[in-house]
Scaffold this motif. Structure first.
Motif, PDB file in Angstrom:
ATOM      1  N   GLY A 203     -57.755  63.027 -24.586  1.00  0.00           N
ATOM      2  CA  GLY A 203     -59.232  62.813 -25.192  1.00  0.00           C
ATOM      3  C   GLY A 203     -59.231  63.952 -26.406  1.00  0.00           C
ATOM      4  N   GLU A 204     -59.028  65.018 -26.109  1.00  0.00           N
ATOM      5  CA  GLU A 204     -59.062  66.096 -27.215  1.00  0.00           C
ATOM      6  C   GLU A 204     -57.939  65.938 -28.291  1.00  0.00           C
ATOM      7  N   LYS A 205     -56.762  65.365 -27.640  1.00  0.00           N
ATOM      8  CA  LYS A 205     -55.662  65.056 -28.918  1.00  0.00           C
ATOM      9  C   LYS A 205     -55.881  63.997 -29.814  1.00  0.00           C
ATOM     10  N   MET A 206     -56.781  63.032 -29.071  1.00  0.00           N
ATOM     11  CA  MET A 206     -56.866  61.914 -29.915  1.00  0.00           C
ATOM     12  C   MET A 206     -58.141  62.309 -31.000  1.00  0.00           C
ATOM     13  N   SER A 207     -58.837  63.177 -30.595  1.00  0.00           N
ATOM     14  CA  SER A 207     -60.087  63.668 -31.437  1.00  0.00           C
ATOM     15  C   SER A 207     -59.303  64.813 -32.517  1.00  0.00           C
ATOM     16  N   GLN A 208     -58.480  65.366 -32.394  1.00  0.00           N
ATOM     17  CA  GLN A 208     -57.618  66.184 -33.352  1.00  0.00           C
ATOM     18  C   GLN A 208     -56.939  65.234 -34.238  1.00  0.00           C
ATOM     19  N   ILE A 209     -56.372  64.380 -33.798  1.00  0.00           N
ATOM     20  CA  ILE A 209     -55.657  63.331 -34.537  1.00  0.00           C
ATOM     21  C   ILE A 209     -56.631  62.513 -35.622  1.00  0.00           C
ATOM     22  N   LYS A 210     -57.683  61.917 -34.999  1.00  0.00           N
ATOM     23  CA  LYS A 210     -58.615  61.500 -36.078  1.00  0.00           C
ATOM     24  C   LYS A 210     -59.166  62.371 -36.965  1.00  0.00           C
ATOM     25  N   GLU A 211     -59.632  63.759 -36.567  1.00  0.00           N
ATOM     26  CA  GLU A 211     -59.919  64.716 -37.563  1.00  0.00           C
ATOM     27  C   GLU A 211     -58.945  64.699 -38.726  1.00  0.00           C
ATOM     28  N   LEU A 212     -57.629  64.969 -38.232  1.00  0.00           N
ATOM     29  CA  LEU A 212     -56.578  65.335 -39.101  1.00  0.00           C
ATOM     30  C   LEU A 212     -56.342  63.885 -40.100  1.00  0.00           C
ATOM     31  N   HIS A 213     -56.524  63.041 -39.491  1.00  0.00           N
ATOM     32  CA  HIS A 213     -56.444  61.645 -40.388  1.00  0.00           C
ATOM     33  C   HIS A 213     -57.578  61.695 -41.428  1.00  0.00           C
TER      34      HIS A 213
ATOM     35  N   SER B   8     -48.317  53.462 -35.571  1.00  0.00           N
ATOM     36  CA  SER B   8     -47.476  53.101 -36.699  1.00  0.00           C
ATOM     37  C   SER B   8     -48.165  53.045 -37.968  1.00  0.00           C
ATOM     38  N   ILE B   9     -49.502  52.930 -38.109  1.00  0.00           N
ATOM     39  CA  ILE B   9     -50.240  53.161 -39.090  1.00  0.00           C
ATOM     40  C   ILE B   9     -50.324  54.537 -39.739  1.00  0.00           C
ATOM     41  N   LEU B  10     -50.439  55.504 -38.738  1.00  0.00           N
ATOM     42  CA  LEU B  10     -50.225  56.798 -39.151  1.00  0.00           C
ATOM     43  C   LEU B  10     -49.033  57.179 -39.761  1.00  0.00           C
ATOM     44  N   TYR B  11     -47.958  56.553 -39.144  1.00  0.00           N
ATOM     45  CA  TYR B  11     -46.601  57.013 -39.701  1.00  0.00           C
ATOM     46  C   TYR B  11     -46.491  56.307 -41.178  1.00  0.00           C
TER      47      TYR B  11
ATOM     48  N   ILE C 216     -40.798  56.818 -41.505  1.00  0.00           N
ATOM     49  CA  ILE C 216     -40.855  55.437 -41.710  1.00  0.00           C
ATOM     50  C   ILE C 216     -39.873  55.006 -40.202  1.00  0.00           C
ATOM     51  N   ALA C 217     -38.773  55.855 -40.070  1.00  0.00           N
ATOM     52  CA  ALA C 217     -37.989  55.653 -38.728  1.00  0.00           C
ATOM     53  C   ALA C 217     -38.780  55.643 -37.680  1.00  0.00           C
ATOM     54  N   LEU C 218     -39.712  56.678 -37.567  1.00  0.00           N
ATOM     55  CA  LEU C 218     -40.529  56.968 -36.262  1.00  0.00           C
ATOM     56  C   LEU C 218     -41.458  56.015 -36.260  1.00  0.00           C
ATOM     57  N   GLY C 219     -41.910  55.258 -37.150  1.00  0.00           N
ATOM     58  CA  GLY C 219     -43.048  54.342 -37.269  1.00  0.00           C
ATOM     59  C   GLY C 219     -42.578  53.002 -36.651  1.00  0.00           C
ATOM     60  N   LEU C 220     -41.280  52.827 -37.282  1.00  0.00           N
ATOM     61  CA  LEU C 220     -40.481  51.661 -36.810  1.00  0.00           C
ATOM     62  C   LEU C 220     -40.011  51.755 -35.399  1.00  0.00           C
ATOM     63  N   ALA C 221     -39.742  52.866 -34.859  1.00  0.00           N
ATOM     64  CA  ALA C 221     -39.249  52.983 -33.513  1.00  0.00           C
ATOM     65  C   ALA C 221     -40.238  52.516 -32.417  1.00  0.00           C
ATOM     66  N   GLY C 222     -41.330  52.615 -32.680  1.00  0.00           N
ATOM     67  CA  GLY C 222     -42.433  52.227 -31.603  1.00  0.00           C
ATOM     68  C   GLY C 222     -42.384  50.703 -31.578  1.00  0.00           C
ATOM     69  N   GLN C 223     -43.698  50.293 -31.467  1.00  0.00           N
ATOM     70  CA  GLN C 223     -43.709  48.903 -31.215  1.00  0.00           C
ATOM     71  C   GLN C 223     -44.701  48.361 -32.296  1.00  0.00           C
ATOM     72  N   PRO C 224     -44.536  48.556 -33.522  1.00  0.00           N
ATOM     73  CA  PRO C 224     -45.382  48.240 -34.418  1.00  0.00           C
ATOM     74  C   PRO C 224     -45.608  46.719 -34.628  1.00  0.00           C
ATOM     75  N   PRO C 225     -46.783  46.134 -34.797  1.00  0.00           N
ATOM     76  CA  PRO C 225     -47.255  44.800 -35.106  1.00  0.00           C
ATOM     77  C   PRO C 225     -46.397  44.502 -36.257  1.00  0.00           C
TER      78      PRO C 225
ATOM     79  N   LEU D 253     -43.729  48.973 -43.477  1.00  0.00           N
ATOM     80  CA  LEU D 253     -43.018  50.117 -42.999  1.00  0.00           C
ATOM     81  C   LEU D 253     -41.439  49.818 -43.828  1.00  0.00           C
ATOM     82  N   ARG D 254     -40.925  48.711 -43.766  1.00  0.00           N
ATOM     83  CA  ARG D 254     -39.764  48.310 -44.360  1.00  0.00           C
ATOM     84  C   ARG D 254     -39.740  48.174 -45.979  1.00  0.00           C
ATOM     85  N   ASP D 255     -40.975  47.724 -46.512  1.00  0.00           N
ATOM     86  CA  ASP D 255     -41.251  47.632 -47.812  1.00  0.00           C
ATOM     87  C   ASP D 255     -41.351  49.024 -48.412  1.00  0.00           C
ATOM     88  N   LEU D 256     -42.016  49.933 -47.560  1.00  0.00           N
ATOM     89  CA  LEU D 256     -42.076  51.451 -48.015  1.00  0.00           C
ATOM     90  C   LEU D 256     -40.703  51.915 -48.186  1.00  0.00           C
TER      91      LEU D 256
END
Length: 140
Positions: free
Chosen positions: A4-14, A65-68, A88-97, A104-107
């Motif tokens: 929960g703290e990590k997600m809060s930090q992620i949201k704040e950074l974003h 994947s949106i963050l990446y 981009i590679a890290l974003g594609l390495a997950g399971q993005p929609p 990501l490929r266009d980028l």
């Protein structure tokens, strides 16, 4: 760090990254390109940090994947082509929609286009070193 703290930090950074990116666009439109570049860099650094803080398992898609994608786009704005590729590679390495994967490929295509656009061509180097121009000068 608790999830929960990590997600809060992620949201704040974003949110900070998006604010800085918006300010960079406004500053660029006002003609202050140096300051705009500084703001884009700060936005990129915050977004990349947020993306790297995302937990790998379980994969919270599409947020991950949106963050990446966002971090890679900001890296491209900063002419950080190699870093954009990594993100981009890290974003594609997950399971993005599928639609995010396509973005990501266009980028990735944009990154490659920009990289190749700025790279000197072999003929330019050859001519600039006196290659063809030397031959034409002596032939005349």
């Amino acid at each position: 760090m608790v999830l929960g703290e990590k997600m809060s930090q992620i949201k704040e950074l974003h949110e900070k990254a998006m604010y800085l990116a918006e300010m960079a666009v406004v500053t660029k439109l006002q003609g202050d390109f140096e300051r705009a570049n500084q703001l884009f860099r700060q936005a990129y650094e915050n977004e990349a940090k947020a993306a790297r803080l995302m937990p790998e398992e379980p994969s919270p898609e599409p947020t991950r994947s949106i963050l990446y994608r966002s971090a890679a786009s900001l890296a491209l704005d900063c002419n950080e082509y190699r870093e954009a590729e990594r993100l981009i590679a890290l974003g594609l390495a997950g399971q993005p929609p599928e639609e995010i994967a396509i973005e990501l490929r266009d980028l990735f295509d944009k990154v490659n286009f920009q990289r190749h656009k700025e790279r000197p061509r072999l003929l330019d180097l050859f001519c600039g070193a006196g290659g063809a121009s030397m031959g034409y000068h002596r032939a005349g």
